[in-house]
Structure formats: structure tokens, C-alpha cells
Design an enzyme around this catalytic site. Structure first.
Site, short mmCIF file in Angstrom:
data_model
loop_
_atom_site.label_atom_id
_atom_site.label_comp_id
_atom_site.label_asym_id
_atom_site.label_seq_id
_atom_site.Cartn_x
_atom_site.Cartn_y
_atom_site.Cartn_z
N LYS A 94 22.42 -10.80 3.49
CA LYS A 94 23.64 -11.48 3.63
C LYS A 94 24.64 -10.80 4.53
O LYS A 94 25.73 -10.82 4.69
CB LYS A 94 24.48 -10.95 2.12
CG LYS A 94 23.93 -11.81 0.99
CD LYS A 94 24.61 -11.65 -0.43
CE LYS A 94 23.99 -11.90 -1.67
NZ LYS A 94 24.20 -10.90 -2.57
N ARG A 145 0.65 -1.17 -0.08
CA ARG A 145 0.02 -0.12 -0.03
C ARG A 145 1.02 1.30 0.11
O ARG A 145 0.65 2.08 -0.94
CB ARG A 145 -1.01 -0.04 1.31
CG ARG A 145 -2.05 0.89 1.40
CD ARG A 145 -2.51 0.72 2.48
NE ARG A 145 -3.41 -0.45 2.82
CZ ARG A 145 -4.39 -0.80 2.20
NH1 ARG A 145 -4.99 0.12 1.92
NH2 ARG A 145 -5.16 -1.89 2.57
N THR A 146 1.65 1.49 1.12
CA THR A 146 2.61 2.68 1.06
C THR A 146 3.61 2.80 0.00
O THR A 146 3.72 3.69 -0.67
CB THR A 146 3.41 2.47 2.37
OG1 THR A 146 2.49 2.38 3.65
CG2 THR A 146 4.19 3.75 2.74
N ARG A 163 11.38 2.13 4.22
CA ARG A 163 10.62 1.50 5.13
C ARG A 163 11.46 0.27 5.84
O ARG A 163 12.10 -0.35 4.90
CB ARG A 163 9.27 0.87 4.61
CG ARG A 163 8.35 0.46 5.82
CD ARG A 163 7.01 -0.28 5.09
NE ARG A 163 6.18 -0.60 6.24
CZ ARG A 163 5.01 0.09 6.51
NH1 ARG A 163 4.88 1.21 6.03
NH2 ARG A 163 4.27 -0.53 7.32
N HIS A 184 5.80 6.97 11.21
CA HIS A 184 5.27 7.04 9.80
C HIS A 184 4.69 8.25 9.49
O HIS A 184 3.55 8.52 9.21
CB HIS A 184 4.07 5.84 9.73
CG HIS A 184 3.60 5.37 8.49
ND1 HIS A 184 4.42 5.85 7.20
CD2 HIS A 184 2.70 4.57 7.99
CE1 HIS A 184 3.78 5.27 6.28
NE2 HIS A 184 2.95 4.25 6.51
#
Ligand SMILES: [Zn+2]
Lengths: 153, 306
Positions: free
Chosen positions: B80, B51-52, B101, B129
Site C-alpha cells: 500500500k 527455506r530460510t 528478508r 546473508h
């Protein structure tokens, strides 16, 4: 019991620093915070001494060593009521209380396991938001940490 | 930290918040402006959030920018064992802006310290956010015509819901009255109440979600009450339907009332509310596009004037 000048003389510290009024259960944490364990100066440690101010207390005397203010202020995290006596030529030339700095750089660990500081090789950084009750806030995850949760890095 | 980065809503002053909202209004009037021509933007999603990511990538595309990045950490070098710092510095060699994010709290703040290019935080763990907060503010601004002197009623999980905490901080510039409606286990944490007290912001706490509270609200901000937040599952069973909004409960509400929800919803808003003109959560999500266009321009120092 406050140490009198006389008692400090009995301990025969010619020059150096006396850290008094450390809560007994914090004494050895203060030792490691100041890295006294790797120091080669003569150090005298007393613990479980009676103090009417804080109950059981500890005391540390370090010969020929004078700390920078910012270093000594760190111990306010563990011993906010600690008293510092600077000794020169067997005389107490300066007495001071410790006070928490506004920010703590890389001294303590964040209590939040999901904080980036606990998952990357990096320095921690905390704003001191309550000096009285020793509450700090992580500059990364923004969580507040109380005195009981504080762990030295 | 680079001044331009947007990591937390508290990075922006009241004037900066208003500047973003005014710019978002211009983008709503005309979303296609090729002001990012020749620029490359990274979207680094160490934790998937379709969504974001789609919202940010649409914003970049409508501004004429190009995108590189990844949508899932399992495809990146962090699996890794590469540090976040190394990944950020490597990517910053290629791009003009990093939108990220991350599943860890504080990751975006740290990235903004090590990156020579600005960072937009698209969510860091359970912490911040800010683009969600700004789109919430834009939705409030647009539907109420002002941010000043509003009754903001927050319902549901007020303990863990980061969106309500950020919204509370951001709204604190604008003389709100708050109502906090939550079960005992999920009530607003003390630190936010202390914050309100310090600023002289009035608030009331409620256990019951009643029509009397709804009828006084200008904004009803609904959140999910999630089972995994409860230590006592009996308690969850008791409250799970208590904080559900049904259309019948809106009968006496103010004409300007709008219902917001950060989405996705589960059962906290009944489907019969969707057709009520006061339901605003789908438009709210659409406002995210304009708000994110405005944020990207602000962070890159691009002024939009008409
Ligand atoms: Zn932290």
C-alpha cells in the site's frame, strides 16, 4: 594557466571565494552542488578557459561568501584538482586544495537501482574508499561506485 | 546502527564469529532450550524464502519464543506504499527482535538504523546473508575441526554469488588458501582479489575444473551457474556442464574433503555424489538451525554456557 594575484584583482573581487581549476564539463554541476543558483551574492563564472594542468577549465568567483570546509570539500567529487582562493580586501589571504571527506552524507545518489536508498525517502551515505581515483562505497547496498557513475543528488 | 544487530558478516570480529560457532555446537548437543520464554520475535519476509524462514522459525520455536510476521510482501502494508521505515518502527513496538528478508540491497542496514530493536538480516537483495555465511563456517569448523590453514576451493558463479563473497571475507581471518574455479564471464571480481592481496592471502584462479584441483581441496564450495547470468548464451551452453561435480572426480580427493553447497542445487552436483560420505550439503542445511539459534542468542545478549 594559474591565476596570479594580479588577475584576481582584475576581476575586482574585494572579498569572497574563487574556485579555480574546475574541469569545464563539471562547472555547472559544481554550481548546483554548492547551490549557487539560489544565491543572491554577485557571482562571476568563466568556462572553457585554457589550463595547462587540466585542459579546459572553469572558474567561479563568489563575492562576500566563505564556505565551510566540509561544503567546499564536496566539490572534490566533481573537481578533485580544484583550487580554492580566499580573497579579503583584494588580497589572496588563503589558498587551498580540495580533499574528499571520509564520508559523503546525502550528497550523491547510489548507482544501484536496487539499493534501498533509491527506493525509500532517505538520506544516502557513502564511505570514500579511494580518494585518489574518487571511488566510494554505499553504506547500505555495499556496492562500490566509480567516479564516472557518481550522480549528485 | 544498534551494535547488537547482525546485518553483514563484517559486523562480527574473528572472536565474535568463533563465539557464535561455539554456541552453535552447544545447540547441536541440545537444541531445545527455552531461553526465549516470554519473548516475541518478528519474521518479516518482504521477499518469500521458505527455506530460510522455516530455519529461523524453527530456531525460535525450539528456544521457546513466539513468532509474528509475514512470509510474503504482497500481504503487507508495503504494497500500500508504506515505507520500510514505518513498517519497521511499527513492528518494533511489538517485538524483542526482528528477523527480516528484503528484495532491496541495503534494506537491513537501513532497518537497523531506524529500529529501536535489534535486526537480523536474513538476506537483503543480492547483498548480504550473514546467517548463511555463519552456517557455512560452522559446517567447515565441524567437519575439519578447525578453520585455520584450510584449502577452500570455490566453484561456479563467483561473480554474482554473494555466499562465496561473504565466505571469502569471513574465512580471511583464518589463513586460508583459496582456489577460484569459474568461467571467464563469472570469475571472482577484482575487489575480492585486491582484498586477498592486501591481507596476504594466497589464491589461484582456474578456468578448468580438474581433479588436480579437487585433490588438493579441504572444502569444495559449489555454487549454481545460472543461465540468466550470461550475456552470451552460446557461452552458457559451452560451460554449463563444465562446472558439474561427478562422483568419479572425487576418487583421489583428500579423506577430510567435504562438499558444500548453499542449496538449492540444479545440475552442478550430480546425484551420484549424494551417497559419497564427502557430500555434506544436506547436513550443512541442518547446521543452519543451530547456527541461527546461536545468532539469535548473541543478538539478544543471551549467554549459553553448557
Ligand atoms: Zn547503494
Amino acid at each position: 594557466m594559474e591565476l596570479s594575484d594580479k588577475e584576481l584583482k582584475v576581476a575586482a573581487l574585494e572579498n569572497g571565494t574563487v574556485i579555480d581549476r574546475i574541469p569545464s564539463d563539471q562547472l555547472f554541476k559544481v554550481v548546483s552542488l554548492l547551490h549557487l543558483d539560489t544565491m543572491d551574492k554577485s557571482i562571476t563564472i568563466g568556462n572553457n578557459l585554457y589550463s595547462h594542468k587540466i585542459g579546459k577549465k572553469g572558474i567561479i568567483k563568489i563575492a562576500d561568501t566563505f564556505f565551510k570546509e566540509e561544503d567546499i570539500d564536496k566539490i572534490a567529487i566533481l573537481a578533485p584538482k580544484a583550487k580554492i582562493n580566499i580573497i579579503k580586501d583584494y588580497q589572496v589571504v588563503h589558498k587551498q586544495e580540495v580533499s574528499l571527506p571520509d564520508q559523503l552524507h546525502d550528497i550523491i545518489r547510489c548507482a544501484n537501482p536496487k539499493c534501498i536508498t533509491n527506493n525509500e525517502p532517505m538520506a544516502t551515505k557513502f564511505d570514500v574508499i579511494d580518494k585518489e581515483n574518487v571511488t566510494v562505497k554505499c553504506c547500505y547496498c555495499e556496492q562500490a561506485i566509480s567516479k564516472e557513475q557518481i550522480k549528485i543528488k | 546502527m544498534r551494535k547488537e544487530s547482525l546485518v553483514s558478516i563484517t559486523d562480527y570480529s574473528k572472536d565474535e564469529i568463533l563465539e557464535v560457532l561455539e554456541t552453535a555446537k552447544l545447540f547441536e548437543a541440545n537444541p531445545n532450550r527455552r531461553v526465549l520464554e516470554g519473548k516475541v520475535i518478528a519474521t518479516l519476509f518482504f521477499e518469500p524464502s521458505t527455506r530460510t524462514r522455516l530455519s529461523f522459525e524453527t530456531a525460535v520455536n525450539r528456544l521457546g519464543g513466539r513468532i509474528i510476521g509475514f512470509s510474503d510482501a504482497s500481504t503487507t502494508s508495503s504494497t500500500k506504499g508504506e515505507t520500510l521505515k514505518d513498517t519497521i518502527i511499527m513492528v518494533s513496538n511489538y517485538v524483542d527482535l526482528i528477523i527480516m528478508r528484503h528484495y532491496l540491497d541495503g534494506a537491513a542496514r537501513y532497518a537497523s538504523e531506524v529500529s529501536p530493536k535489534p535486526i537480523i538480516n536474513a538476506g537483503d537483495g543480492s547483498n548480504q546473508h550473514p546467517s548463511q555465511t555463519l552456517l557455512d563456517l560452522y559446517s567447515i569448523y565441524k567437519t575439519q575441526g578447525t578453520l585455520e590453514n584450510l584449502n577452500i576451493t570455490m566453484v561456479g558463479d563467483l561473480k554474482y554469488g554473494r555466499t562465496v563473497h561473504s565466505l571469502l571475507m569471513a574465512m580471511s581471518h583464518f589463513h586460508p588458501t583459496f582456489h577460484f574455479v569459474a568461467p571467464e564471464e563469472l570469475k571472482m571480481p577484482d575487489e575480492y582479489k585486491v582484498y586477498c592481496d592486501k591481507l596476504g592471502i594466497p589464491y589461484e584462479e582456474h578456468r578448468d575444473f580438474t581433479e588436480d584441483i579437487i585433490d588438493r581441496a579441504d572444502i569444495l564450495y559449489m555454487t549454481r551457474v545460472q543461465r540468466e547470468r550470461f550475456t552470451d548464451l552460446m557461452e552458457y551452453e559451452k560451460v554449463k556442464n563444465v562446472y558439474t561435480l561427478r562422483n568419479a572426480m572425487l576418487a583421489g580427493s583428500k579423506p577430510n574433503l567435504r562438499i558444500l553447497h548453499p542449496l538449492p542445487r540444479v545440475n552442478e552436483i550430480a546425484y551420484d555424489v549424494d551417497d559419497n560420505p564427502k557430500a555434506y550439503y544436506f547436513e550443512q542445511a541442518k547446521n543452519g538451525l543451530y547456527t541461527r539459534q546461536a545468532i539469535i542468542c548473541k543478538v539478544l545478549g543471551i549467554k549459553i554456557t553448557d
